[in-house]
Design an enzyme around this catalytic site. Structure first.
Site, PDB file in Angstrom:
ATOM      1  CG  PHE A 158      -1.846   1.112   1.371  1.00 34.64           C
ATOM      2  CD1 PHE A 158      -2.954   1.207   0.550  1.00 34.64           C
ATOM      3  CD2 PHE A 158      -1.644   2.092   2.332  1.00 34.64           C
ATOM      4  CE1 PHE A 158      -3.858   2.248   0.681  1.00 34.64           C
ATOM      5  CE2 PHE A 158      -2.533   3.138   2.479  1.00 34.64           C
ATOM      6  CZ  PHE A 158      -3.649   3.227   1.646  1.00 34.64           C
TER       7      PHE A 158
ATOM      8  CB  SER B  80       3.000  -4.603   3.366  1.00 37.10           C
ATOM      9  OG  SER B  80       2.284  -3.793   4.270  1.00 37.10           O
ATOM     10  CG  MET B  81      -2.659  -4.075   0.377  1.00 40.76           C
ATOM     11  SD  MET B  81      -3.244  -2.565  -0.413  1.00 40.76           S
ATOM     12  CE  MET B  81      -2.235  -2.538  -1.914  1.00 40.76           C
TER      13      MET B  81
ATOM     14  CG  ASP C   6       6.550  -4.599  10.374  1.00 39.94           C
ATOM     15  OD1 ASP C   6       6.292  -3.389  10.197  1.00 39.94           O
ATOM     16  OD2 ASP C   6       6.230  -5.474   9.564  1.00 39.94           O
TER      17      ASP C   6
ATOM     18  CG  HIS D  54       6.670  -2.950   6.795  1.00 39.55           C
ATOM     19  ND1 HIS D  54       5.852  -3.998   7.163  1.00 39.55           N
ATOM     20  CD2 HIS D  54       6.118  -2.414   5.683  1.00 39.55           C
ATOM     21  CE1 HIS D  54       4.840  -4.081   6.319  1.00 39.55           C
ATOM     22  NE2 HIS D  54       4.977  -3.147   5.405  1.00 39.55           N
TER      23      HIS D  54
END
Length: 259
Positions: free
Chosen positions: A25, A93-94, A194, A224
């Site tokens: 994202f 992530s996303m 993270d 992250h």
């Protein structure tokens, strides 16, 4: 709008084993490009699309929703399936949430799933305020470049568009409900530190999927965006070995040789 340098999509025509990589994202393909080129160098067919609204300016993302982002990776998966005998999906992530939904929706068309620091939900009071706040405030400070290693940048936006964030919140709730439909072998890599995704999110993913072949790897030296961090090589090697286990032809001449 022109695409920012480094944010261009990446594709490589390799052998009959393919992998679809999904970025995060407000991020861009830049965050996963070394991963993509590593797998391409080992003979895989690789697709790393640029999600709609990303890679230009944050204002463009205000006009997009999760349906746009998912439609892009869904289309790329279908194209890979036409080209390859075996296809795995992966994401950061996303992008991890997108990969998990692809697995849930496409079943046997997806051979395996690799996720790095997958997001599962938005936490805190701000998430619950999004439905109202997004009409009052257009954007907030960005969440990019959470990287321990000095130097690398993921080419993400310095602002988070709140209309898009609200759509992401809705998407994550949808994906969480679909996680039990994920039955494929799963490799989950998570950073010990993270600053973007809660430690509860990877735990939730592991507890909700129906996969019986599950491998969890803890990345001790990365934040992250681990795909650009100190543990990047480990991610590349672990995921290549995982795909190779599912498709033993990887690396063998005449099947997945470098194209």
């Amino acid at each position: 709008m022109p695409v920012l340098p480094g944010a261009e999509p990446y594709r490589h025509e390799g052998g009959e084993v393919g992998v679809l990589l999904c970025h995060g994202f407000t991020g861009s393909p830049q965050s996963l490009r070394p991963w993509a080129t590593h797998h391409a160098a080992h003979g895989l067919t690789v697709s790393l699309p640029l999600l709609p609204g990303h890679g230009t300016r944050w204002q463009d993302m205000q006009l997009t929703t999760w349906q746009d982002w998912y439609a892009e990776v869904d289309r790329e998966l279908r194209l890979l399936r036409e080209r390859c005998r075996v296809v795995c999906v992966a994401g950061l992530s996303m992008g991890g949430a997108l990969a998990l939904r692809l697995a849930a929706r496409h079943g046997d068309a997806v051979a395996g799933v690799v996720v790095v620091n997958p997001v599962n939900r938005m936490h805190g009071p701000a998430a619950y305020a999004l439905p109202v706040v997004r009409h009052l405030v257009r954007s907030v400070k960005g969440i990019t470049d959470d990287i321990a290693k000095p130097g690398p940048t993921e080419g993400g936006y310095d602002r988070v568009p709140l209309h898009a964030a609200h759509s992401l919140r809705n998407f994550l709730r949808l994906v969480d409900g679909e996680l039990p439909q994920v039955t494929q072998p799963l490799l989950l890599l998570r950073s010990a530190r993270d600053h973007v995704v809660s430690p509860a999110d990877p735990v939730r993913v592991l507890s909700r999927v129906s996969s019986t072949d599950v491998t969890e790897v803890v990345l001790e030296q990365s934040y992250h965006v681990a795909t650009l961090d100190h543990d990047a090589d480990r991610i590349f090697e672990e995921s290549l070995a995982f795909i190779g286990r599912l498709a033993p032809s990887v690396g063998k001449e005449g099947t997945a040789a470098v194209g």
